[in-house]
Design an enzyme around this catalytic site. Structure first.
Site, mmCIF file in Angstrom:
data_model
loop_
_atom_site.group_PDB
_atom_site.id
_atom_site.type_symbol
_atom_site.label_atom_id
_atom_site.label_comp_id
_atom_site.label_asym_id
_atom_site.label_seq_id
_atom_site.Cartn_x
_atom_site.Cartn_y
_atom_site.Cartn_z
ATOM 1 N N CYS A 204 -5.807 2.110 -5.548
ATOM 2 C CA CYS A 204 -6.127 1.017 -5.039
ATOM 3 C C CYS A 204 -4.590 0.682 -4.560
ATOM 4 O O CYS A 204 -4.385 0.629 -6.039
ATOM 5 C CB CYS A 204 -7.102 0.195 -5.331
ATOM 6 S SG CYS A 204 -6.516 -1.206 -3.832
ATOM 7 N N CYS A 207 -4.911 -3.570 -6.239
ATOM 8 C CA CYS A 207 -5.701 -3.437 -7.389
ATOM 9 C C CYS A 207 -5.065 -2.634 -8.440
ATOM 10 O O CYS A 207 -5.457 -2.873 -9.119
ATOM 11 C CB CYS A 207 -6.752 -4.293 -7.128
ATOM 12 S SG CYS A 207 -7.732 -3.362 -7.553
ATOM 13 N N CYS A 220 -12.451 0.749 -2.833
ATOM 14 C CA CYS A 220 -11.719 0.258 -3.710
ATOM 15 C C CYS A 220 -12.753 -0.114 -4.704
ATOM 16 O O CYS A 220 -14.021 -0.716 -3.968
ATOM 17 C CB CYS A 220 -10.895 -0.229 -3.625
ATOM 18 S SG CYS A 220 -9.948 -1.379 -5.168
ATOM 19 N N CYS A 223 -11.299 -4.167 -5.348
ATOM 20 C CA CYS A 223 -11.390 -5.331 -4.812
ATOM 21 C C CYS A 223 -11.717 -4.794 -3.054
ATOM 22 O O CYS A 223 -12.652 -4.160 -3.163
ATOM 23 C CB CYS A 223 -9.514 -5.615 -4.498
ATOM 24 S SG CYS A 223 -8.603 -4.224 -3.378
ATOM 25 N N ASP A 339 12.449 21.314 -5.441
ATOM 26 C CA ASP A 339 11.615 21.578 -6.717
ATOM 27 C C ASP A 339 10.648 22.093 -5.872
ATOM 28 O O ASP A 339 9.591 21.265 -4.918
ATOM 29 C CB ASP A 339 11.872 20.073 -7.035
ATOM 30 C CG ASP A 339 10.972 20.303 -8.175
ATOM 31 O OD1 ASP A 339 9.758 20.838 -8.389
ATOM 32 O OD2 ASP A 339 10.952 18.819 -9.011
HETATM 33 ZN ZN LIG Z 1 -8.431 -2.636 -4.856
#
Ligand SMILES: [Zn+2]
Length: 415
Positions: A204, A207, A220, A223, A339
């Protein structure tokens, strides 16, 4: 426009025309560069008086810009930038070249979104997706989301059309209200275009907790961030609008991913007041964009070109490609990123059971990857060898940027 801007605009057009006449591409970068040297505010001056949509994201922005310009075209003339010229020089050049138009739809490189928002004061900004791109050059995904979010906080009047399926986009599109600073969250219309690539959005951005998924939903675990309900969605071979009406979409472009791009374009056009029922037939006019999805017949083979430039777009390409012999071509020149370790981010298992051929400067990197993935393959040194190695019928070609250009040049040379 102020006199200085008029002069800058005129010189910009002339420089672009001279560059084209000299056979040095379409001149939009040099034209815009010179115009901005004469008047650093030229993009702002050229934008004034136009209703503008900006289209940004890691993938799909060129095609979505074409589709959106076609849809907004219901209302009147639309200025739009040519393929690849998606930085301020290209926008400046596109608007100078188009002359006065009531509308503009501009593809914007995701790194420049804040700057272009500032200069163009758009009516709408469409946020498509954020995923890892060239590893040696592009910004980290979470950092891009942060930059977008900070830019939107400064432009709360812009109407946002954003992808509900991409947690990074949802977070970027929903900055918190701040009454003290006079910041209110932007108006957002959500579309669902699906997201096959999840590996850049397990954490997330708000958070740091894990993001969980079930079907099309995501949330999430730490949160309130979760998938918003989408007002525009893809259903079967059409698009559902916010009123619940379904519109059949007939495209000349393959795959579910392009149906998602069509849904986005209809949502963008709706922000200008275009009804989807009026716009939907115009989407069919969009054909291959800078050779992407182009089909060429040669020696009894129908060759279709798919460009895949980063892990997310490789997954989309596997989805678009028919169950047919497939040539993969990888280079690692400057425009591709140097790369190739991203090859290990892509699951090539969907190719099992197809005849797979590989070529390009970095074919051996691809060989190792396919071997690890248990996908049998055959190495060919040149494109013509691949054509001879497959039976008559469809040959899908999936290539990254310069490999794609090489194959286009090869086909032009022969046809
Ligand atoms: Zn979150």
């Amino acid at each position: 426009m102020p006199l200085r801007a008029k002069v800058a605009s005129s010189v910009s057009r002339t420089a672009a025309a001279l560059s084209r006449a000299a056979g040095r591409g379409d001149g939009s970068v040099i034209g815009g560069w010179i115009g901005l040297k004469i008047d650093p505010d030229l993009l702002a001056h050229l934008s004034a008086g136009r209703a503008i949509a900006l289209i940004s994201g890691t993938n799909g922005k060129t095609t979505t810009t074409r589709l959106s310009a076609a849809a907004v075209g219901v209302l009147g003339r639309v200025a739009t930038n040519s393929f690849g010229a998606n930085m301020p020089t290209g926008h400046t050049s596109a608007l100078a070249k188009a002359g006065s138009t009531p509308y503009a739809v501009l593809e914007v490189d995701e790194h420049y979104l804040a700057q272009v928002l500032e200069a163009t004061e758009p009516h709408v900004v469409a946020l498509l997706n954020l995923s890892r791109d060239q590893l040696d050059r592009a910004k980290e995904v979470a950092m891009m989301a942060q930059l977008w979010r900070a830019a939107l906080v400064r432009h709360t009047d812009v109407r946002v059309v954003a992808n509900a399926d991409d947690p990074m986009v949802v977070w970027a599109a929903t900055p918190p209200a701040d009454p003290v600073q006079g910041v209110r969250p932007p108006h957002v219309t959500w579309f669902s275009a699906g997201q096959r690539w999840h590996d850049d959005s397990w954490v997330c951005p708000e958070c740091g907790s894990t993001i969980q998924r079930s079907g099309e939903q995501w949330w999430c675990t730490g949160c309130p961030l979760r998938r918003p309900d989408a007002q525009w969605t893809v259903e079967d071979d059409g698009v559902l609008d916010p009123t619940g009406a379904w519109h059949k979409v007939t495209l000349q472009l393959p795959g579910k991913v392009n149906l998602g791009n069509a849904a986005t374009a209809l949502a963008v056009a709706a922000e200008f007041g275009v009804r989807p029922v009026d716009a939907v037939s115009r989407l069919h006019t969009v054909t291959s964009v800078a050779g992407r999805y182009a089909q060429v017949d040669r020696d009894g083979r129908n060759i279709r070109l798919l460009l895949a430039k980063n892990p997310a777009s490789w997954l989309e390409a596997f989805d678009m490609a028919d169950e047919a012999p497939t040539l993969l071509s990888i280079n690692a020149r400057d425009p591709d990123g140097l790369d190739t370790s991203w090859l290990f981010d892509v699951d090539f298992a969907p190719l099992r059971g197809r005849q797979v051929l590989i070529t390009g400067d970095r074919a051996y990197d691809l060989a190792v990857r396919l071997d690890v993935n248990g996908v049998p393959f055959q190495h060919v040194r040149a494109f013509g060898e691949a054509v001879r190695a497959v039976p008559p019928g469809r040959l899908e070609v999936i290539a990254n940027y310069t490999a794609f250009q090489d194959i286009r040049a090869e086909l032009d040379r022969v046809n």
